[in-house]
Every structure is written in C-alpha cells, then in structure tokens.
Design an enzyme around this catalytic site. Structure first.
Site, short mmCIF file in Angstrom:
data_model
loop_
_atom_site.label_atom_id
_atom_site.label_comp_id
_atom_site.label_asym_id
_atom_site.label_seq_id
_atom_site.Cartn_x
_atom_site.Cartn_y
_atom_site.Cartn_z
N GLY A 127 0.81 -1.23 0.00
CA GLY A 127 0.00 0.00 0.00
C GLY A 127 0.84 1.26 0.00
CB CYS A 138 -1.53 6.24 -0.87
SG CYS A 138 -3.27 6.61 -0.94
CG HIS A 164 -31.60 26.60 -6.78
ND1 HIS A 164 -30.59 27.50 -6.55
CD2 HIS A 164 -32.60 26.88 -5.90
CE1 HIS A 164 -30.95 28.31 -5.57
NE2 HIS A 164 -32.17 27.96 -5.15
C1 LIG Z 1 1.12 12.95 4.71
C2 LIG Z 1 0.84 12.72 3.25
C3 LIG Z 1 -0.43 12.93 2.77
C4 LIG Z 1 -0.71 12.73 1.42
N1 LIG Z 1 -1.99 12.96 0.98
C5 LIG Z 1 -2.27 12.77 -0.32
C6 LIG Z 1 -3.60 12.96 -0.79
O1 LIG Z 1 -4.51 13.32 -0.05
N2 LIG Z 1 -3.84 12.73 -2.10
C7 LIG Z 1 -2.86 12.33 -2.96
O2 LIG Z 1 -3.15 12.13 -4.15
N3 LIG Z 1 -1.60 12.15 -2.54
C8 LIG Z 1 -1.28 12.34 -1.24
N4 LIG Z 1 0.00 12.13 -0.81
C9 LIG Z 1 1.02 11.66 -1.78
C10 LIG Z 1 0.82 10.15 -2.04
O3 LIG Z 1 0.83 9.45 -0.83
C11 LIG Z 1 1.87 9.60 -3.00
O4 LIG Z 1 1.97 10.42 -4.12
C12 LIG Z 1 1.42 8.20 -3.40
O5 LIG Z 1 1.46 7.34 -2.30
C13 LIG Z 1 2.15 7.61 -4.58
O6 LIG Z 1 3.29 6.98 -4.20
P1 LIG Z 1 4.04 5.88 -5.06
O7 LIG Z 1 3.10 4.91 -5.68
O8 LIG Z 1 4.97 6.57 -5.96
O9 LIG Z 1 4.90 5.15 -3.96
P2 LIG Z 1 4.63 4.88 -2.44
O10 LIG Z 1 3.19 4.78 -2.14
O11 LIG Z 1 5.43 5.84 -1.66
O12 LIG Z 1 5.20 3.41 -2.25
C14 LIG Z 1 6.55 3.11 -2.40
C15 LIG Z 1 6.82 1.76 -1.72
O13 LIG Z 1 8.10 1.29 -2.09
C16 LIG Z 1 8.72 0.70 -0.96
N5 LIG Z 1 10.17 0.72 -1.23
C17 LIG Z 1 10.97 1.82 -1.31
N6 LIG Z 1 12.24 1.44 -1.64
C18 LIG Z 1 12.23 0.09 -1.74
C19 LIG Z 1 13.20 -0.89 -2.06
N7 LIG Z 1 14.47 -0.55 -2.37
N8 LIG Z 1 12.84 -2.19 -2.06
C20 LIG Z 1 11.56 -2.57 -1.79
N9 LIG Z 1 10.59 -1.67 -1.48
C21 LIG Z 1 10.91 -0.38 -1.47
C22 LIG Z 1 8.26 1.59 0.19
O14 LIG Z 1 8.36 0.91 1.41
C23 LIG Z 1 6.81 1.87 -0.21
O15 LIG Z 1 5.93 0.91 0.32
C24 LIG Z 1 0.32 12.30 0.55
C25 LIG Z 1 1.61 12.06 1.03
C26 LIG Z 1 1.86 12.27 2.36
C27 LIG Z 1 3.24 11.99 2.88
#
Ligand SMILES: Cc1cc2nc3c(=O)[nH]c(=O)nc-3n(C[C@H](O)[C@H](O)[C@H](O)COP(=O)(O)OP(=O)(O)OC[C@H]3O[C@@H](n4cnc5c(N)ncnc54)[C@H](O)[C@@H]3O)c2cc1C
Ligand SMILES: NC(=O)c1ccc[n+]([C@@H]2O[C@H](COP(=O)([O-])OP(=O)(O)OC[C@H]3O[C@@H](n4cnc5c(N)ncnc54)[C@H](O)[C@@H]3O)[C@@H](O)[C@H]2O)c1
Length: 460
Positions: free
Chosen positions: A38, A41, A444
C-alpha cells in the site's frame, strides 16, 4: 537465484495493482516490498491523514454548528479514539491488499529491500534476515519518496516529527511548530489546531503555497488565521536547542533573529525520492541531480525493459498520478498499446477545510506562459449553497482560453472543492466552453450550480 518474467519493486499505488495484473496475464511475477503493502498513501499518507482530518472537521463543526442554532456544548477530543480509528482504517485497507496479493496466482511477494546488481538482477535484503537474489526480463520501480530533512543547526539533537511519525503521537502537542507551508504543513497545521494545539507555521518564501495563485493563498491565510493558526512567511528556523520540556527555536525573519519556544516540531519541507538503496548505477538507470529516475513519456528509464512509476520518477506526487502510471504501463506492456503521460490533465485536492480542489493551469502559470486568457472569479459569500449551509469561506476561479472559451484550469476553495473541480476537469476533457457551463441547467441549490455564477461574472 529465482527467475521471473517481471519484478515490481515497491508496493505503492502503481506497484501493487501492476504486479497483480502482470501475474494475471500469465507472467511469473515478484513484488518486492521493504515495509508494507500500500506504500505511502495507505500507510502514511492520504488515508490516515484524511481519516484524522475528518475528526478535526467534526471538532470544528461543534463550534460552527452553534451559528446554525445547534448547541451541543464544547468539543471534547478523545485523541486515543482518533488514533485507534485511523489505525483501524489503515489496517483494513492494508489487509485488503494483502489478501488480493496472496490470492493472485503467479505472484510472489518478497518482503525486503531490493538493490540492483546488474540490468537483469537484484539482491533483496530480507525483512526476516539474510538475502535473496532474483533476476527478471522486466523491472518496474515504484519506490516512492520519503520526507526530506533540512540541515538546520541542532536538528539532529531534537526529536522532530515528520508526516509519518506525527501520526503516531499519543498526545496532542501543546505548541506545534510546522516547518513548511506545502500540502503537508497546511493539512497537519489546521488539523492539530482543531485538536487544540497552538500551531505556528514557518515558511521561508514570501507567501504560502507558491504553486497556487496569490488570491487563493491569501484566502487560505485568512481562513487559517480565523482559526488562530499563526503563519510566518519570509521566516526560517536557523537553530534548535532542547531545553527542559520544550524546544527553543532561533528564527530569522528578513535578517532579524529572534527565538520562540514550542513543544513539538513537524518538518514538512518537501520529500525526496527513495532511489539511493536501489543502486541504480549497476543497472545503468539514469537519475536527475535530486535522485529522481528519468523516464520518457512511456515511463521507460534509460535501461532497456526497466520502467519507473509514481513519485520516484519526479513530477506531481499524487496517488492518482501513480495509479495512472500503472494504467499506462498495463496498456503498453500487456495490451501492446501506445499510452503516454504527455498532456495528462493534472487534478489534485488539498484537504484543508474548506478543500482546495485544483485542476490544470493556474492564472500565474498561464501569464508566465504568455497565454491569452480570461479569468473568472467568484467569492463563496455570493453562492446560494454556501449561504444556506452557513459556510461562506473561500473563493473559486477558472482560467479560460480567451479565443476558444475552453477551460484551461480551475481552483475551487470551498466545501467539496475537490468534487466541484472534478466537474471542471470533465468539462476540460470534453472540450466544453465556459458559455455552455454558464447556460447549463444545474440543480438548485447545489455547490455545482455555483459554476453558472462563476462564468456569469465574465458578462459583468
Ligand atoms: C502525509 C501525506 C499525505 C498525502 N496525501 C495525499 C492525498 O490526499 N492525495 C494524494 O493524491 N496524494 C497524497 N499524498 C502523496 C501520495 O501518498 C503519494 O503520491 C502516493 O502514495 C504515490 O506513491 P508511489 O506509488 O509513488 O509510492 P509509495 O506509495 O510511496 O510506495 C513506495 C513503496 O516502495 C517501498 N520501497 C521503497 N524502496 C524500496 C526498495 N528498495 N525495495 C523494496 N521496497 C521499497 C516503500 O516501502 C513503499 O511501500 C500524501 C503524502 C503524504 C506523505
Ligand atoms: N492532499 C494532497 O494531495 C497531499 C497532501 C499531502 C502531501 N501531498 C504530496 O506530498 C508532497 C510533499 O508535501 P510537502 O508539503 O512536504 O512539500 P511541498 O514541496 O509541497 O512544500 C514544502 C514547503 O516547505 C518550504 N520549505 C522548504 N525548506 C524549508 C525550511 N528549511 N524551513 C521551512 N520551510 C521550508 C517550501 O518553501 C514549501 O513551501 C506534495 O508535493 C504532494 O504531492 C499531497
């Protein structure tokens, strides 16, 4: 060594559904995750924060409801219950993903941190100890970002909070000092103020929310000011010192130094890519100077058959963008299509209250690009729905192509602003003009009906 057709590194918003889809298409797939399914997010970002923000809104409503003639006394914050509810929501979402992954044929979940040893091979440092080596024909990187901590004198001597650790606090801070006025600073700042903390936000720039238009930022400053959130612009923290029971912060405003005392510090000064541990050089994957993985419009990296998705590739860091990256890769890899991230309309919503729903270009950006535009602006104090519900805070605006009448972007700072702006996003997708919306019959008195009024302002 284990052999796979595809390896997905990182179980974020793109990685988890992509791993399932690849496996479902018959490819032997591995999903590598160092922490929890997950990603940000579900575990540290959108879902836990929006769950807690719902509690903060409920607390605010108790006072606000008095102006509607409903007095239910004073709000009592049961912080333990708020945390429990947040943890339950996260657990439920995460276990749904765990079930989905474990029930997918052809898919191995390997819990550990991946690092490239060559273009076709990774080594995984397992959560349970030891290492494992795996190779694949294709790799998909979805490793996200983590909080970036500025180098400030004394910062390593204080127990500062990040957006991740603040959600596990068991007490409500007496005085929360927030560094940074981006989405994270604003959302947490208002939330903890509503839970009863004194909140001060420090922003080194001339104003908050630099990416947004000035009138929107000013309106937000006014709204948060009315709730006694203190915002200090052109101000930065330059030193921290732990004193008995509090933190002494030296701040600098326009060259003048002074000090303030607080109980907790939230560092919300931006995020940085989780790309270091990947040892990208070993696979010939290029990054920019900040460590973001460079990709083309088809999300291909500089290394053959290696792709990057979501926050780690730079650009807008939102869940829906990462999820859309997944959609693009499914279309290209599995369905042999030619999808691209080019010209993707960018919507987002900052979940302060009222919400700031945004789509497309801002007025400031349109002017910078020298576009010929019209700008429609409407204050919510003249919106029937806002008057009736007793919440007239906020403003909405749209940027329109002066020649075609088509919408180029919009900002809706209002209750349900995220929902209203989505209507305008669909208008943009359909190439509908502002005149058509102005004359469209809308029920409305809905919030959506305000779009009639917004575009009527252009006739005045
Ligand atoms: C406090 C907060 C609130 C937010 N609120 C919103 C919101 O309301 N709406 C919105 O659209 N966005 C929001 N965001 C941004 C959103 O969470 C991210 O843009 C979104 O999660 C997309 O992330 P991603 O898929 O790129 O990777 P992520 O969801 O960050 O997942 C990356 C995963 O890779 C794993 N990982 C990293 N390196 C390695 C490795 N070398 N080997 C194996 N696993 C690894 C990590 O453990 C993690 O589980 C928020 C962010 C934060 C911090
Ligand atoms: N509702 C949402 O969609 C949502 C909510 C939270 C986070 N996010 C995502 O998370 C990302 C990161 O958010 P963020 O708020 O950490 O970053 P941000 O880049 O949006 O804002 C960081 C702020 O910190 C300021 N800053 C920089 N150095 C500083 C210093 N030393 N002291 C004080 N202030 C300093 C910057 O001027 C800027 O205003 C966002 O870009 C967004 O994509 C989205």
């Amino acid at each position: 060594m284990k052999y796979y057709d595809a390896i997905v590194i990182g179980a974020g918003q793109a990685g988890t559904p992509l791993a399932k889809k690849l496996a479902g298409s018959g490819l032997k797939t591995a999903l590598i995750e160092k922490r929890w399914l997950g990603g940000t997010c579900v575990n540290d970002g959108c879902s836990p924060t929006k769950t807690m923000i719902a509690s903060a809104k409920a607390a605010w409503s108790v006072e606000h409801n008095k102006s509607l003639g409903v007095d239910s006394g004073n709000a009592k914050i049961d912080f333990r219950k708020i945390l429990e509810r947040k943890n339950d929501v996260v657990k439920k979402m995460r276990s749904g993903l765990e079930k989905g992954v474990s029930e997918t044929e052809n898919l191995d979940l390997i819990e550990g941190e991946a690092s490239f040893t060559s273009e076709k091979e990774i080594i995984i440092t397992l959560k349970t100890g030891g290492t494992e080596v795996a190779s694949a024909e294709m790799f998909f990187i979805n490793t996200g970002e983590k909080p970036s901590i500025p180098d400030i004198d004394g910062i390593s001597d204080i127990d500062y909070l990040t957006s991740t650790t603040i959600m596990d606090l068991e007490e409500i801070p007496e005085h929360l000092l927030v560094l940074g006025s981006g989405y994270i600073g604003m959302e947490f700042g208002q939330m903890f103020r509503r839970f009863g903390s004194k909140v001060t936000i420090l922003e080194p720039s001339k104003r908050i929310l630099k990416r947004e238009d000035n009138d929107i930022a000013e309106e937000i400053t006014k709204i948060l000011g009315a709730e006694d959130v203190i915002i200090e612009t052109e101000t930065k923290a330059v030193a921290f010192e732990k004193k008995s029971g509090h933190i002494l912060v030296t701040i600098e405003k326009k060259g003048e130094k002074s000090s303030l005392s607080c109980s907790h510090i939230l560092v919300a000064t931006g995020r940085k890519p989780q790309s270091e541990a990947l040892n990208l050089n070993a696979a010939g994957i290029e990054t920019d100077e900040k460590g973001y993985i460079k990709v083309n419009d088809r999300l291909e990296t500089s290394a053959k058959d290696i792709y990057a998705m979501g926050d780690v590739k730079g650009g807008p860091a939102f869940t829906h963008i990462s999820y859309d990256d997944y959609r693009i890769l499914v279309e290209n890899i599995i369905e042999k299509g030619n999808a691209s991230i080019k010209n993707r309309i960018l919507p987002y919503c900052m979940f302060i209250d009222p919400q700031l729903g945004r789509v497309g270009i801002t007025e400031q950006e349109a002017k910078k690009q020298g576009l010929d535009i019209k700008v429609a602006v409407l204050k919510n104090e003249s919106v029937a729905r806002c008057i009736e519900t007793g919440d007239e805070r906020g403003i909405m605006k749209a940027v329109i192509d002066a020649k075609t009448g088509k919408i180029l972007g919009a900002s809706v700072l209002a209750e349900a602003g995220g929902e209203v702006v989505t209507i305008l996003q669909m208008v943009m997708m359909g190439g509908i003009t502002y005149e058509q919306i102005k004359d469209c019959v809308i029920a409305h008195p809905t919030y959506a009906e305000s779009l009639n009024n917004l575009f009527m302002t252009l006739d005045q």
